[in-house]
Design a protein around this motif. Structure first.
Motif, PDB file in Angstrom:
ATOM      1  N   TYR A   1       0.801  -1.217   0.000  1.00 37.82           N
ATOM      2  CA  TYR A   1       0.000   0.000   0.000  1.00 37.82           C
ATOM      3  C   TYR A   1       0.842   1.280   0.000  1.00 37.82           C
ATOM      4  CZ  TYR A   1      -4.130  -2.837   0.837  1.00 37.82           C
ATOM      5  OH  TYR A   1      -5.145  -3.736   0.716  1.00 37.82           O
ATOM      6  N   TYR A   2       2.117   1.144   0.321  1.00 39.24           N
ATOM      7  CA  TYR A   2       2.986   2.322   0.406  1.00 39.24           C
ATOM      8  C   TYR A   2       4.295   2.040  -0.338  1.00 39.24           C
ATOM      9  CZ  TYR A   2      -0.328   3.187   4.130  1.00 39.24           C
ATOM     10  OH  TYR A   2      -1.486   3.347   4.844  1.00 39.24           O
ATOM     11  N   PRO A   3       4.234   1.924  -1.660  1.00 39.81           N
ATOM     12  CA  PRO A   3       5.406   1.489  -2.422  1.00 39.81           C
ATOM     13  C   PRO A   3       6.612   2.408  -2.282  1.00 39.81           C
ATOM     14  CG  PRO A   3       3.657   2.302  -3.868  1.00 39.81           C
ATOM     15  CD  PRO A   3       3.060   2.154  -2.521  1.00 39.81           C
ATOM     16  N   LEU A   4       6.387   3.722  -2.163  1.00 36.70           N
ATOM     17  CA  LEU A   4       7.519   4.640  -2.002  1.00 36.70           C
ATOM     18  C   LEU A   4       7.913   4.771  -0.535  1.00 36.70           C
ATOM     19  CD1 LEU A   4       6.655   7.493  -4.548  1.00 36.70           C
ATOM     20  CD2 LEU A   4       8.227   5.561  -4.829  1.00 36.70           C
ATOM     21  N   LEU A   5       6.934   4.994   0.330  1.00 42.50           N
ATOM     22  CA  LEU A   5       7.220   5.207   1.747  1.00 42.50           C
ATOM     23  C   LEU A   5       7.919   3.996   2.362  1.00 42.50           C
ATOM     24  CD1 LEU A   5       6.952   6.999   4.252  1.00 42.50           C
ATOM     25  CD2 LEU A   5       4.682   6.016   4.630  1.00 42.50           C
ATOM     26  N   SER A   6       7.557   2.808   1.939  1.00 39.58           N
ATOM     27  CA  SER A   6       8.162   1.598   2.505  1.00 39.58           C
ATOM     28  C   SER A   6       9.651   1.500   2.201  1.00 39.58           C
ATOM     29  CB  SER A   6       7.451   0.356   1.976  1.00 39.58           C
ATOM     30  OG  SER A   6       7.626   0.227   0.578  1.00 39.58           O
ATOM     31  N   GLN A   7      10.133   2.254   1.225  1.00 39.80           N
ATOM     32  CA  GLN A   7      11.547   2.227   0.866  1.00 39.80           C
ATOM     33  C   GLN A   7      12.338   3.370   1.517  1.00 39.80           C
ATOM     34  OE1 GLN A   7      12.479  -0.480  -0.846  1.00 39.80           O
ATOM     35  NE2 GLN A   7      10.287  -0.988  -0.792  1.00 39.80           N
TER      36      GLN A   7
ATOM     37  N   LYS B   1      11.844  14.608  -8.050  1.00 41.36           N
ATOM     38  CA  LYS B   1      10.858  15.565  -7.541  1.00 41.36           C
ATOM     39  C   LYS B   1       9.442  15.174  -7.954  1.00 41.36           C
ATOM     40  CE  LYS B   1      13.733  19.738  -7.275  1.00 41.36           C
ATOM     41  NZ  LYS B   1      13.896  21.145  -7.748  1.00 41.36           N
ATOM     42  N   THR B   2       9.324  14.580  -9.112  1.00 42.48           N
ATOM     43  CA  THR B   2       7.993  14.202  -9.597  1.00 42.48           C
ATOM     44  C   THR B   2       7.363  13.096  -8.747  1.00 42.48           C
ATOM     45  OG1 THR B   2       9.055  12.669 -11.143  1.00 42.48           O
ATOM     46  CG2 THR B   2       8.469  14.861 -11.977  1.00 42.48           C
ATOM     47  N   GLN B   3       8.175  12.398  -7.944  1.00 41.78           N
ATOM     48  CA  GLN B   3       7.651  11.324  -7.093  1.00 41.78           C
ATOM     49  C   GLN B   3       7.227  11.812  -5.716  1.00 41.78           C
ATOM     50  OE1 GLN B   3      11.343   8.852  -7.747  1.00 41.78           O
ATOM     51  NE2 GLN B   3       9.829   7.208  -8.021  1.00 41.78           N
ATOM     52  N   LEU B   4       7.562  13.048  -5.387  1.00 37.38           N
ATOM     53  CA  LEU B   4       7.353  13.512  -4.016  1.00 37.38           C
ATOM     54  C   LEU B   4       5.880  13.718  -3.683  1.00 37.38           C
ATOM     55  CD1 LEU B   4      10.364  15.956  -3.562  1.00 37.38           C
ATOM     56  CD2 LEU B   4      10.178  13.525  -2.986  1.00 37.38           C
ATOM     57  N   GLU B   5       5.092  14.070  -4.680  1.00 35.92           N
ATOM     58  CA  GLU B   5       3.655  14.206  -4.411  1.00 35.92           C
ATOM     59  C   GLU B   5       3.068  12.868  -3.979  1.00 35.92           C
ATOM     60  OE1 GLU B   5       1.732  15.939  -7.763  1.00 35.92           O
ATOM     61  OE2 GLU B   5       2.555  17.954  -7.396  1.00 35.92           O
ATOM     62  N   GLN B   6       3.525  11.785  -4.588  1.00 37.09           N
ATOM     63  CA  GLN B   6       3.051  10.457  -4.198  1.00 37.09           C
ATOM     64  C   GLN B   6       3.542  10.102  -2.795  1.00 37.09           C
ATOM     65  OE1 GLN B   6       0.837   8.532  -5.490  1.00 37.09           O
ATOM     66  NE2 GLN B   6       1.097   6.893  -3.984  1.00 37.09           N
ATOM     67  N   VAL B   7       4.764  10.509  -2.459  1.00 31.08           N
ATOM     68  CA  VAL B   7       5.260  10.293  -1.092  1.00 31.08           C
ATOM     69  C   VAL B   7       4.338  10.980  -0.081  1.00 31.08           C
ATOM     70  CG1 VAL B   7       7.141  10.778   0.533  1.00 31.08           C
ATOM     71  CG2 VAL B   7       7.661   9.994  -1.781  1.00 31.08           C
TER      72      VAL B   7
ATOM     73  N   GLU C   1       1.188   8.990   0.363  1.00 27.92           N
ATOM     74  CA  GLU C   1       1.401   7.791   1.170  1.00 27.92           C
ATOM     75  C   GLU C   1       1.612   8.138   2.643  1.00 27.92           C
ATOM     76  OE1 GLU C   1       4.342   5.194  -0.501  1.00 27.92           O
ATOM     77  OE2 GLU C   1       3.537   5.399  -2.543  1.00 27.92           O
ATOM     78  N   LEU C   2       2.309   9.232   2.914  1.00 22.04           N
ATOM     79  CA  LEU C   2       2.500   9.666   4.301  1.00 22.04           C
ATOM     80  C   LEU C   2       1.163   9.944   4.972  1.00 22.04           C
ATOM     81  CD1 LEU C   2       5.593  12.045   4.097  1.00 22.04           C
ATOM     82  CD2 LEU C   2       5.380  10.056   5.605  1.00 22.04           C
ATOM     83  N   ARG C   3       0.311  10.666   4.258  1.00 19.14           N
ATOM     84  CA  ARG C   3      -1.007  10.982   4.832  1.00 19.14           C
ATOM     85  C   ARG C   3      -1.803   9.703   5.114  1.00 19.14           C
ATOM     86  NH1 ARG C   3      -0.948  15.877   1.983  1.00 19.14           N
ATOM     87  NH2 ARG C   3      -1.124  17.592   3.481  1.00 19.14           N
TER      88      ARG C   3
END
Length: 637
Positions: free
Chosen positions: A9-15, A27-33, A36-38
């Motif tokens: 469920y958190y592909p970026l945050l888990s890494q 930078k383009t991935q940070l919105e998805q981060v 996922e944080l929220r």
């Protein structure tokens, strides 16, 4: 939540196990981060209660700061600490976050002993600028290139210490970046002139439209050095002063001001922070955020969702125990309703709170008597001296402050109230161990620090009826400063709304007649004593005394106890160093008492977070701890 599910469920945050991992992302991935944080915060806090809205509001800002700065080498100081959940998740504590605010788990606030990324411990408000300035000056003295950032928000700029820090930052010119997280909220909506000033800045449509158009137009020149955006940012305050028809309070202090900036546009935040981070001297970036951002229910009802408890994340329904309506009320609600009752009969009663109307239930008085109720902002010292001024003109101020926050106004209590022997009633909510908020919020010291002040009456009710009668007695006037402390949580009486009775100052009462051991308690912790006495009634004859007042002590009752018992236990939900038990020992020595006295209470150390029951047990003054002490005394006789 298992780690496998986290990866799903958190592909970026888990890494992301540190800010270094965050920096590897585009930078383009940070919105998805940020998304996922929220979602992660919502998932965990919905099941494990904690502070909610504040951390949702600073997700983008947190990502931008860790993306730009080299933490923990660069210093990131938070203020108020309950903004820092996203910070914890990005700094190696994601897999332990389910223990947040639990016994032996993560602290709900930044804590130096917990992580090198928490460079300053936070719990009380308005400290970030002063602390960060100290770090910035240390870097300057050490010829270090380390950056220092202070994030101040949730109403903390209303605190006097914040202005002291701003004033000093302007004077010594250290390299410090102050991020003003402006969400127009503390726990309740922020009040006061400074808030109006910030609203005027952020709501000027002409100014903001012009600034946004210019910013977009200059975006095509991002590769040019020096950055055209940075140049315009430096010119911005002249434009702002012209359009808003007023100067800038921060620029007047010689602190370079930038903003306001949309705090939920992570790319824009990164660009702006990157533009200004290397500028010399003190700088302030004004970031506008929404408390509860990204969760519809928290956006609409920000006070309720500051710390909502367990809730259904899909429906937004906050869990309520249907049995609660049959339980005794919270002490704070008894205070709020009783104050209104008294104010209806005494037109001189006024209520004062430093930014805690809902937390202290002063909001009940505010609804009934809006002209006689005052939220002064996060400014405890001002609350006390403001109360003193009212008292000099014949009013009866009920100054309601959490015990832990009253520590911030100690000089005002001594100098402005006690020295002049003014009639001010201090109602200290959250006296004793408060639970999950931990060491920064426990009301451990008020019995001790008020006991040593001349003219001060120090009282603590066993139950709701005693609280009402203490408040009634205090408002009769003529006693000077009168402090009443009570705990977080519920009392013991369902039928609590009894007719008022005047109490005799400094008089305790015998609850249970005994012969072998006397237990003297102060305040609501006497409920634990009563349980222990009941459980031990077939083993030992115990006398239980509800002393009610630490100052003045009931010396007549103590004389009776000293003459009857050779073994005495004192129990208090406060520090044993200088507290109620110490007062009893002082008097015992004065009278030449030869028996044994044992003190139960908070030991000489800071107690971390947990449930109140867990912490009472750790400190040895829950029912089991009292029973253990009684049995030890029995064996040693």
């Amino acid at each position: 939540m298992t780690f496998m599910k986290t990866e799903t469920y958190y592909p970026l945050l888990s890494q992301i196990n540190s800010p270094d991992d965050l920096k590897k992302l585009k930078k383009t991935q940070l919105e998805q981060v940020c998304v996922e944080l929220r979602e992660f915060i919502i998932d965990i806090v919905s099941c494990n209660p904690g502070h909610f809205g504040a951390s949702l509001g600073v997700v983008e800002l947190t990502v931008a700061l860790h993306y730009i700065f080299n933490t923990p080498e660069d210093n990131l100081v938070w203020d108020v600490g309950h903004q820092a959940y996203a910070h914890k998740l990005l700094t190696g504590r994601r897999d332990k976050f389910h223990t947040n605010r639990k016994y032996k788990g993560l602290s709900g606030f930044p804590k130096r002993a917990e992580s090198p990324y928490d460079c300053f411990g936070v719990g009380h408000a308005s400290t970030s600028i002063s602390a960060a300035l100290g770090m910035a000056v240390a870097a300057k003295l050490s010829n270090s290139e380390k950056q220092t950032v202070a994030v101040i928000g949730d109403g903390s700029l209303t605190g006097g210490l914040a202005f002291e820090g701003l004033n000093n930052a302007a004077m010594n010119k250290a390299n410090i970046l102050i991020i003003l997280n402006d969400n127009n909220m503390a726990i309740d909506p922020v009040t006061g002139g400074l808030n109006k000033y910030l609203v005027d800045i952020t709501s000027s449509k002409t100014y903001n439209r012009m600034k946004q158009d210019i910013w977009k137009a200059l975006g095509v020149l991002d590769g040019v050095k020096p950055s055209p955006r940075s140049v315009i940012q430096n010119m911005e305050n002249s434009i702002k002063s012209f359009i808003l028809k007023e100067g800038n309070i921060f620029e007047s202090l010689d602190i370079r001001y930038f903003g306001p900036v949309d705090g939920h546009d992570v790319k824009r935040l990164i660009n702006v922070i990157d533009d200004i981070k290397d500028l010399p001297g003190p700088r302030l970036l004004h970031v506008v955020t929404q408390k509860g951002k990204g969760y519809e229910y928290a956006e609409k009802e920000q006070t309720i969702w500051h710390a909502p408890g367990v809730f259904d994340k899909e429906t937004g329904v906050i869990a309520k125990n249907p049995e609660d309506k049959h339980k005794p009320p919270k002490f704070q609600d008894v205070f709020g309703h009783t104050l209104v009752e008294l104010a209806e009969k005494n037109e001189k009663i006024v209520g004062i709170t430093p930014a805690m109307p809902s937390g202290s239930s002063m909001n009940i008085m505010m609804k009934a008597f809006p002209d006689r109720s005052f939220d002064v902002g996060i400014a405890e010292g001002h609350a006390v001296t403001f109360s003193a001024g009212l008292a000099t003109k014949g009013y009866m101020p009920f100054c309601n402050i959490y015990s832990t926050f009253m520590q911030r106004a100690y000089d005002n209590v001594i100098h402005d109230v006690a020295l002049q022997n003014l009639d001010v009633v201090f109602c200290l909510d959250r006296g004793g161990l408060v639970g999950a908020d931990g060491a920064t919020h426990h009301g451990a010291f008020d019995l001790a620090y008020f006991r040593c002040i001349p003219n001060m009456i120090v009282a603590a009710p066993l139950n709701e009826v005693e609280l009402r009668n203490m408040m009634y007695t205090a408002q009769l006037g003529g006693y000077g400063p009168f402090s009443i402390r009570y705990p977080r949580g519920r009392g013991i009486l369902v039928d609590w709304k009894q007719p008022f009775t005047k109490m005799e100052i400094g008089k305790g009462r015998e609850l249970v007649v005994g012969a072998d051991i006397a237990i003297l308690s102060i305040g609501a912790i006497g409920v634990e004593v009563a349980k222990a006495v009941t459980d031990l009634e077939n083993e030992v004859s115990i006398g239980h005394y509800d002393m009610r007042f630490v100052k003045p002590l009931d010396k007549e009752l103590l004389d009776t106890i000293f003459s009857k018992y050779e073994r005495i236990i004192t129990v208090e939900d406060g520090t044993v160093i200088g507290g109620f038990g110490s007062a009893v020992i002082d008097y015992a020595m004065e009278k030449g008492y030869k028996g044994e006295i044992r003190l139960l209470g908070i030991p000489d150390k800071f107690i971390e977070q947990g449930t109140q029951a867990e912490l009472y047990h750790e400190c040895g003054y829950d029912k089991d701890g009292i029973i253990t002490t009684v049995r030890e005394m029995q064996r040693s006789k």
